[in-house]
Design a protein around this motif. Structure first.
Motif, short mmCIF file in Angstrom:
data_model
loop_
_atom_site.label_atom_id
_atom_site.label_comp_id
_atom_site.label_asym_id
_atom_site.label_seq_id
_atom_site.Cartn_x
_atom_site.Cartn_y
_atom_site.Cartn_z
N TRP A 35 1.27 2.74 -6.98
CA TRP A 35 0.23 1.92 -6.35
C TRP A 35 0.85 0.67 -5.76
O TRP A 35 1.86 0.16 -6.28
CB TRP A 35 -0.82 1.48 -7.38
CG TRP A 35 -1.69 2.58 -7.91
CD1 TRP A 35 -1.50 3.33 -9.04
CD2 TRP A 35 -2.91 3.06 -7.32
NE1 TRP A 35 -2.52 4.23 -9.19
CE2 TRP A 35 -3.40 4.09 -8.15
CE3 TRP A 35 -3.64 2.71 -6.18
CZ2 TRP A 35 -4.58 4.78 -7.89
CZ3 TRP A 35 -4.81 3.40 -5.91
CH2 TRP A 35 -5.27 4.41 -6.75
N LYS A 79 0.86 -1.20 0.00
CA LYS A 79 0.00 0.00 0.00
C LYS A 79 0.88 1.23 0.00
O LYS A 79 1.66 1.45 0.92
CB LYS A 79 -0.94 0.02 1.20
CG LYS A 79 -1.90 1.22 1.14
CD LYS A 79 -3.01 1.14 2.18
CE LYS A 79 -2.55 1.44 3.56
NZ LYS A 79 -3.67 1.47 4.54
N ASN A 80 0.75 2.03 -1.04
CA ASN A 80 1.61 3.19 -1.19
C ASN A 80 0.93 4.47 -0.71
O ASN A 80 -0.20 4.76 -1.11
CB ASN A 80 2.01 3.35 -2.66
CG ASN A 80 3.14 4.34 -2.84
OD1 ASN A 80 2.91 5.53 -2.91
ND2 ASN A 80 4.35 3.83 -2.91
N HIS A 102 -4.00 -2.80 -3.05
CA HIS A 102 -5.17 -2.01 -3.45
C HIS A 102 -6.06 -2.79 -4.41
O HIS A 102 -7.29 -2.65 -4.38
CB HIS A 102 -4.72 -0.70 -4.10
CG HIS A 102 -5.86 0.18 -4.53
ND1 HIS A 102 -6.45 1.09 -3.69
CD2 HIS A 102 -6.54 0.26 -5.71
CE1 HIS A 102 -7.43 1.72 -4.33
NE2 HIS A 102 -7.51 1.23 -5.56
N GLU A 105 0.17 1.65 -11.68
CA GLU A 105 -1.12 0.96 -11.56
C GLU A 105 -1.07 -0.39 -12.28
O GLU A 105 -1.52 -1.41 -11.74
CB GLU A 105 -2.24 1.82 -12.14
CG GLU A 105 -3.61 1.17 -12.04
CD GLU A 105 -4.74 2.07 -12.53
OE1 GLU A 105 -5.86 1.55 -12.73
OE2 GLU A 105 -4.49 3.28 -12.72
N ARG A 110 -1.16 7.28 0.63
CA ARG A 110 -2.56 7.30 1.04
C ARG A 110 -3.43 6.36 0.20
O ARG A 110 -4.64 6.42 0.23
CB ARG A 110 -3.11 8.74 0.97
CG ARG A 110 -2.42 9.70 1.93
CD ARG A 110 -3.04 11.08 1.83
NE ARG A 110 -2.41 12.03 2.73
CZ ARG A 110 -2.73 12.19 4.01
NH1 ARG A 110 -3.71 11.47 4.53
NH2 ARG A 110 -2.11 13.08 4.75
N ASP A 111 -2.78 5.52 -0.57
CA ASP A 111 -3.48 4.54 -1.38
C ASP A 111 -4.38 5.20 -2.41
O ASP A 111 -5.48 4.73 -2.72
CB ASP A 111 -4.31 3.59 -0.49
CG ASP A 111 -4.64 2.27 -1.17
OD1 ASP A 111 -3.87 1.85 -2.04
OD2 ASP A 111 -5.66 1.65 -0.82
N ASN A 112 -3.87 6.33 -2.98
CA ASN A 112 -4.67 7.08 -3.96
C ASN A 112 -3.92 7.31 -5.27
O ASN A 112 -4.33 8.13 -6.09
CB ASN A 112 -5.11 8.42 -3.36
CG ASN A 112 -3.92 9.29 -2.95
OD1 ASN A 112 -2.77 8.92 -3.14
ND2 ASN A 112 -4.22 10.45 -2.37
N GLY A 113 -2.81 6.60 -5.47
CA GLY A 113 -2.08 6.71 -6.73
C GLY A 113 -1.22 7.94 -6.86
O GLY A 113 -0.81 8.30 -7.97
N ALA A 114 -0.91 8.60 -5.75
CA ALA A 114 -0.06 9.79 -5.79
C ALA A 114 1.29 9.45 -6.44
O ALA A 114 1.85 8.37 -6.20
CB ALA A 114 0.15 10.33 -4.39
#
Length: 260
Positions: free
Chosen positions: A50, A39-40, A54, A233, A42-46
């Motif tokens: 990724w 999990k990278n 996720h 991703e 905040r788990d939002n693909g910043a």
């Protein structure tokens, strides 16, 4: 009067049994623990990064099992415990649950540097070393990578959970034969899992074998960001697929029955 009391008692018991029968069974939960490759951020693909955790839920029937990703970027087997992250999982863990772990990338860091102080002793022995932790500003006894893995396994199994140890995903690090370098942490993860009778998935090999077929240029372009460790991703989805394949092919692992 006695007849009425007996009848009322019978009706009450029947009602309670009926309510109990209607109560839905509690689903098991698969808890994921690990570092940023699981999990990278905040788990939002910043930054285009990724972790495979996720996308792993996409391979499961979520009507039958929950999947919770508790991994955190930057952690090692040591700091996942010292930061209290493992305790937050352990308190929720119940019999019938699953714990899947993947660590190693950060365990090779220094033991007592002023930046993070997150490293562990290399190997699977019971070695330990007393250090001064400049982050926590106190003495700390640091153990081996395998020792920490074995503690996770023991404590999870004590709660009635099934444990799966994954070897770390490979970096884009290639040898003279244009093959991906396999990490020394692979063997230590395997040895710790065997020692504690946990399930083991050689995720490093599953992924690296596919990387070897593609070659470095395609791997870097498709699956990895410029630091050659963190995944895009597409790379995270590919790794999640390999995790699912590893679950399915692991003999005796009941988690496989929840896969789609």
């Amino acid at each position: 009067m006695k007849y009425l009391l007996k009848t009322s008692a019978f009706v009450l018991i029947a009602a309670l049994v009926a309510c109990a029968a209607k109560k839905p069974l509690q689903k098991p939960t698969l808890f994921l623990i690990g570092d940023s490759t699981v999990k990278n951020g905040r788990d939002n693909g910043a930054n285009g990064q990724w972790g495979w955790g996720h996308f792993l839920p996409e391979f499961f029937d979520l009507g039958k099992i929950n999947v919770e990703n508790h991994a955190l970027g930057g952690t090692s087997t040591r700091t996942f415990r010292s930061k209290g992250l493992w305790d937050s999982v352990l308190v929720k863990l119940k019999a019938g649950d699953y714990v899947m772990m993947q660590f190693g990338h950060n365990d090779s860091s220094p033991l007592d540097d002023t930046a993070r102080a997150r490293g562990t002793i290399k190997g699977n022995a019971d070695d330990s070393k007393e250090i001064y932790n400049p982050i926590l500003k106190k003495q700390e006894r640091v153990y081996s990578y395998g020792w920490y893995i074995r503690q996770f396994i023991r404590e999870a199994k004590a709660k009635g959970a099934t444990v799966i140890v994954c070897s770390l995903i490979p970096r884009s690090s290639w040898n003279y034969a244009n093959k991906v370098n396999r990490s020394e942490y692979v063997e230590w993860a395997r040895a710790a899992a065997i020692q504690e009778n946990a399930f083991y998935i050689n995720l490093n090999k599953l992924i690296a074998d596919e990387y070897d077929k593609l070659g470095q240029q395609k791997v870097d372009a498709l699956y990895l960001v410029k630091d050659h460790t963190h995944t895009t991703e597409a790379g995270a989805k590919f790794n999640a697929q390999k995790v699912a394949e590893g679950i399915k092919s692991t003999k005796g692992l009941s988690l496989a029955k929840y896969l789609k």
